[in-house]
Each structure stands twice: as C-alpha cells, then as structure tokens.
Design a protein around this motif. Structure first.
Motif, PDB file in Angstrom:
ATOM      1  N   VAL A  46      50.440  70.891  33.713  1.00  0.00           N
ATOM      2  CA  VAL A  46      50.121  69.591  34.293  1.00  0.00           C
ATOM      3  C   VAL A  46      49.432  68.725  33.247  1.00  0.00           C
ATOM      4  O   VAL A  46      48.512  69.177  32.556  1.00  0.00           O
ATOM      5  CB  VAL A  46      49.201  69.738  35.528  1.00  0.00           C
ATOM      6  CG1 VAL A  46      48.907  68.377  36.142  1.00  0.00           C
ATOM      7  CG2 VAL A  46      49.831  70.663  36.563  1.00  0.00           C
ATOM      8  N   GLU A  68      53.086  65.664  35.874  1.00  0.00           N
ATOM      9  CA  GLU A  68      52.131  64.681  35.382  1.00  0.00           C
ATOM     10  C   GLU A  68      51.467  63.976  36.551  1.00  0.00           C
ATOM     11  O   GLU A  68      52.132  63.579  37.511  1.00  0.00           O
ATOM     12  CB  GLU A  68      52.830  63.645  34.492  1.00  0.00           C
ATOM     13  CG  GLU A  68      51.875  62.622  33.906  1.00  0.00           C
ATOM     14  CD  GLU A  68      52.579  61.611  33.014  1.00  0.00           C
ATOM     15  OE1 GLU A  68      51.917  60.629  32.623  1.00  0.00           O
ATOM     16  OE2 GLU A  68      53.772  61.803  32.707  1.00  0.00           O
ATOM     17  N   TYR A  85      41.186  68.105  41.342  1.00  0.00           N
ATOM     18  CA  TYR A  85      41.425  69.336  40.596  1.00  0.00           C
ATOM     19  C   TYR A  85      41.496  70.541  41.534  1.00  0.00           C
ATOM     20  O   TYR A  85      42.384  71.395  41.426  1.00  0.00           O
ATOM     21  CB  TYR A  85      40.316  69.555  39.569  1.00  0.00           C
ATOM     22  CG  TYR A  85      40.610  69.007  38.202  1.00  0.00           C
ATOM     23  CD1 TYR A  85      41.241  69.773  37.238  1.00  0.00           C
ATOM     24  CD2 TYR A  85      40.247  67.711  37.863  1.00  0.00           C
ATOM     25  CE1 TYR A  85      41.508  69.274  35.980  1.00  0.00           C
ATOM     26  CE2 TYR A  85      40.503  67.201  36.609  1.00  0.00           C
ATOM     27  CZ  TYR A  85      41.135  67.988  35.667  1.00  0.00           C
ATOM     28  OH  TYR A  85      41.389  67.489  34.429  1.00  0.00           O
ATOM     29  N   ILE A 100      47.545  77.888  35.927  1.00  0.00           N
ATOM     30  CA  ILE A 100      47.833  76.462  35.741  1.00  0.00           C
ATOM     31  C   ILE A 100      47.208  76.031  34.418  1.00  0.00           C
ATOM     32  O   ILE A 100      46.029  76.277  34.173  1.00  0.00           O
ATOM     33  CB  ILE A 100      47.236  75.613  36.877  1.00  0.00           C
ATOM     34  CG1 ILE A 100      47.586  76.187  38.239  1.00  0.00           C
ATOM     35  CG2 ILE A 100      47.702  74.162  36.764  1.00  0.00           C
ATOM     36  CD1 ILE A 100      46.758  75.591  39.354  1.00  0.00           C
ATOM     37  N   VAL A 102      46.239  72.790  32.346  1.00  0.00           N
ATOM     38  CA  VAL A 102      46.030  71.358  32.551  1.00  0.00           C
ATOM     39  C   VAL A 102      45.539  70.737  31.252  1.00  0.00           C
ATOM     40  O   VAL A 102      44.569  71.206  30.655  1.00  0.00           O
ATOM     41  CB  VAL A 102      45.011  71.090  33.679  1.00  0.00           C
ATOM     42  CG1 VAL A 102      44.864  69.595  33.914  1.00  0.00           C
ATOM     43  CG2 VAL A 102      45.419  71.793  34.961  1.00  0.00           C
ATOM     44  N   THR A 104      43.872  67.405  30.083  1.00  0.00           N
ATOM     45  CA  THR A 104      43.194  66.264  30.697  1.00  0.00           C
ATOM     46  C   THR A 104      42.498  65.431  29.637  1.00  0.00           C
ATOM     47  O   THR A 104      42.061  65.950  28.601  1.00  0.00           O
ATOM     48  CB  THR A 104      42.175  66.741  31.754  1.00  0.00           C
ATOM     49  OG1 THR A 104      41.671  65.620  32.456  1.00  0.00           O
ATOM     50  CG2 THR A 104      41.015  67.475  31.116  1.00  0.00           C
ATOM     51  N   VAL A 134      42.791  78.408  36.368  1.00  0.00           N
ATOM     52  CA  VAL A 134      43.095  77.153  35.692  1.00  0.00           C
ATOM     53  C   VAL A 134      42.619  77.236  34.251  1.00  0.00           C
ATOM     54  O   VAL A 134      41.457  77.551  33.988  1.00  0.00           O
ATOM     55  CB  VAL A 134      42.419  75.965  36.402  1.00  0.00           C
ATOM     56  CG1 VAL A 134      42.667  74.671  35.626  1.00  0.00           C
ATOM     57  CG2 VAL A 134      42.913  75.833  37.831  1.00  0.00           C
ATOM     58  N   ASN A 136      42.009  74.803  31.471  1.00  0.00           N
ATOM     59  CA  ASN A 136      41.871  73.364  31.288  1.00  0.00           C
ATOM     60  C   ASN A 136      41.545  73.063  29.838  1.00  0.00           C
ATOM     61  O   ASN A 136      40.615  73.628  29.266  1.00  0.00           O
ATOM     62  CB  ASN A 136      40.766  72.832  32.204  1.00  0.00           C
ATOM     63  CG  ASN A 136      40.855  71.351  32.414  1.00  0.00           C
ATOM     64  OD1 ASN A 136      41.673  70.880  33.192  1.00  0.00           O
ATOM     65  ND2 ASN A 136      40.027  70.602  31.713  1.00  0.00           N
TER      66      ASN A 136
END
Length: 317
Positions: A46, A68, A85, A100, A102, A104, A134, A136
């Motif tokens: 993502v 996205e 989130y 996942i 991500v 950011t 996640v 991130n």
C-alpha cells in the motif's frame, strides 16, 4: 539495496522504519527492492505518499499489484490517520491476507505546531500498530522536512534504511517515553505573553466554555473552529477536575490566527500516548475525553512534571 536486508525476520509482527532521502534515485533504490520482495512474497503493498512519489514507485514496480490511498484522505488529522491505519490492517486481516507493507509520507506542513504534532503522530504510529502484521516505512524528504523533524524521526523509528541496508537507529526512544519527552514539544511563543483568560479552580464548566468561546470569537476566529476547540478544552478541564488534584488552572492565549489553551492540575499525569486511539469503553462511560479532544484541536501535548500534569491544546484559524 539488498532486499534481504530490508526483509528482516519473517516472524516479525510489526515494523516501523524510516528512510531519509535527498533525491529521487535514492528513494527508488531503497524502496523498490523492498516492495518487490513483499509483492513476490504475497504481502499486501500500500502506498500513502506524495502523488509524484507514488507514480514513480508504481512505474518502477511494473506488473506488481499495488494499492494506493490518497494522502489527503488519510491525513485529515492525527487521530483520523491512526484510525485509517488500523482500519486498513483490520480489513486485510479479515480478508485473510498476511503481512502489509505500507509506504507512507506525512505532509508536515509549514507551521511548527503542526510539524511537531505530526512528528508525535509518527511516534505513536508504531505503538498503535504493534499488534498488526504491518511493516511501515516512513519517507522523509530531506529537501522538504526541517532538520529538527528529521531528528525527531530518527528517535521515533527503531530502524532506518541507510548505508545499503536496514540499520538500528542510534537515537531511537520507545514511543511512550518519547511522546512524554520535552524534545517532542514545540515551545509556543504565545505563552511568552499574558493570557487572554486565566481561570483558577474552574468549577463552573458552562461559564468556562462561554468565556473561551467569547474570547476567541472576539479575536476573529471562525465559529466552526471555535466550537470544536471549546468542547476540547471542556473535555480536558473536566478530566482535570474529576481525576486530577488541586490546583486546577486554565489559561488561554490567542493571537495571529492561533489559540493555545493550557489545562494544568497537581495530580499524577497519564501517558502522553493517551487519546491517540479510543479506549475499549463506550463514549459517555469515561476515558474518552482526551481522544475526543485530540480530534477537536490541531495539536495537543501532555506534559508530566513533578508539580503535576499540563495538557496544551492548540488551534489554527
């Protein structure tokens, strides 16, 4: 960059890393192998970053499936962003997906008060997602982000992407400690002047709300902004009166399209992380005031001192 170095341990539940980059090539060299490795492993990928960077990453990934989210849809406020989130993680969990990844990129804006509020959000993000799978990766563009916010990012992430791999951040501090540290608070110059209101032991909350409202409306702030801010001040003052200890004091400053309110009491302070995510208790059952106050103000800090606890709430016109 070695994708294996970025992958980390396969049994990791969550990860909160940062990349400080200074040109587009450095961004792609660091991020694309990480995303390709994730896509090949079946991870959800993502992007929540600047449109130009999202376009570069999508083009570099080619046929790999990438989702996205528009940055402006996620970052409406710190509490809203954390909720987005967690909703994303819950949706992927319910779909039976595993990890996942991500990417950011926070828009820190130009106001110092807002920049520090988002820096605190980034510290809270890792703790808020600790129970979710996640990974991130937060992007910090050195050409756009102030040096003091870059340093804050080094403190709020356990690992950085640097020197060809994933390395521990020497300045890392755990979220609960970092959020309560004075280094994560911006000294608002409004406090250097005399307050518009200074109320000791405010037992009449209706009168307090009316006084704050009239002062800010009289200073030309919009009724819409003032209404939410007044409710935020009321929530925090109620908490100080019911759960704090004397002396309780409320002070309000306003100038140049910004207002700041400090609510202090002499009792034990709560965690500076409080209010970023809702408690398990229903609204109206207690424990929700700070969560609501964070949503109705532009920035909020919690300062625990030997003398007690001070909550500062700010709003920008």
């Amino acid at each position: 960059m070695d994708a294996t170095a970025l992958a980390g341990h396969s049994d990791a539940v969550s990860r909160h890393d940062a990349l400080q980059y200074q040109d587009d090539d450095q961004l792609l060299d660091a991020v694309v192998p990480y995303l390709r490795e994730g896509a090949s492993a079946g991870d959800s990928v993502v992007l929540i970053c600047r449109p130009d960077n999202a376009a570069r990453l999508r083009a570099a990934l080619g046929d790999h499936q990438v989702a996205e989210l528009r940055r402006e849809d996620v970052y409406g406020g710190t509490v809203a962003a954390l909720t987005a989130y967690r909703d994303l993680a819950e949706r992927e969990r319910q779909r039976g997906n595993g990890r996942i990844r991500v990417i950011t990129e926070i828009d820190f804006g130009s106001r110092p008060s807002g920049q520090w509020e988002w820096a605190r959000f980034d510290a809270a993000l890792g703790q808020a997602l600790a129970d979710y799978p996640v990974w991130n990766l937060c992007l910090y563009d050195r050409r756009r982000v102030p040096p003091e916010i870059l340093r804050a990012g080094e403190s709020s992430h356990s690992h950085l992407l640097a020197d060809g791999g994933r390395v521990p951040s020497t300045g890392y501090v755990d979220a609960a400690t970092l959020l309560g540290d004075a280094s994560m608070r911006w000294r608002d110059p409004l406090e250097d002047g005399p307050p518009r209101l200074d109320v000791a032991e405010p037992h009449d909350l209706a009168a307090l709300r009316s006084a704050v409202e009239q002062a800010l409306l009289g200073d030309g702030m919009s009724a819409y902004a003032v209404q939410g801010f007044v409710l935020a001040v009321s929530e925090v003052a109620t908490n100080a009166i019911l759960h704090g200890a004397p002396p309780v004091r409320v002070r309000l400053w306003s100038a140049g399209g910004r207002a700041l309110c400090s609510v202090s009491d002499g009792g034990h302070c709560f965690s500076a992380y409080s209010g970023y995510v809702p408690t398990d208790r229903a609204v109206g059952a207690g424990g929700m005031g700070l969560w609501l106050a964070r949503q109705m103000s532009d920035d909020l800090t919690v300062d625990a001192t030997p003398e007690g606890c001070t909550v500062r709430l700010g709003i920008n016109a």
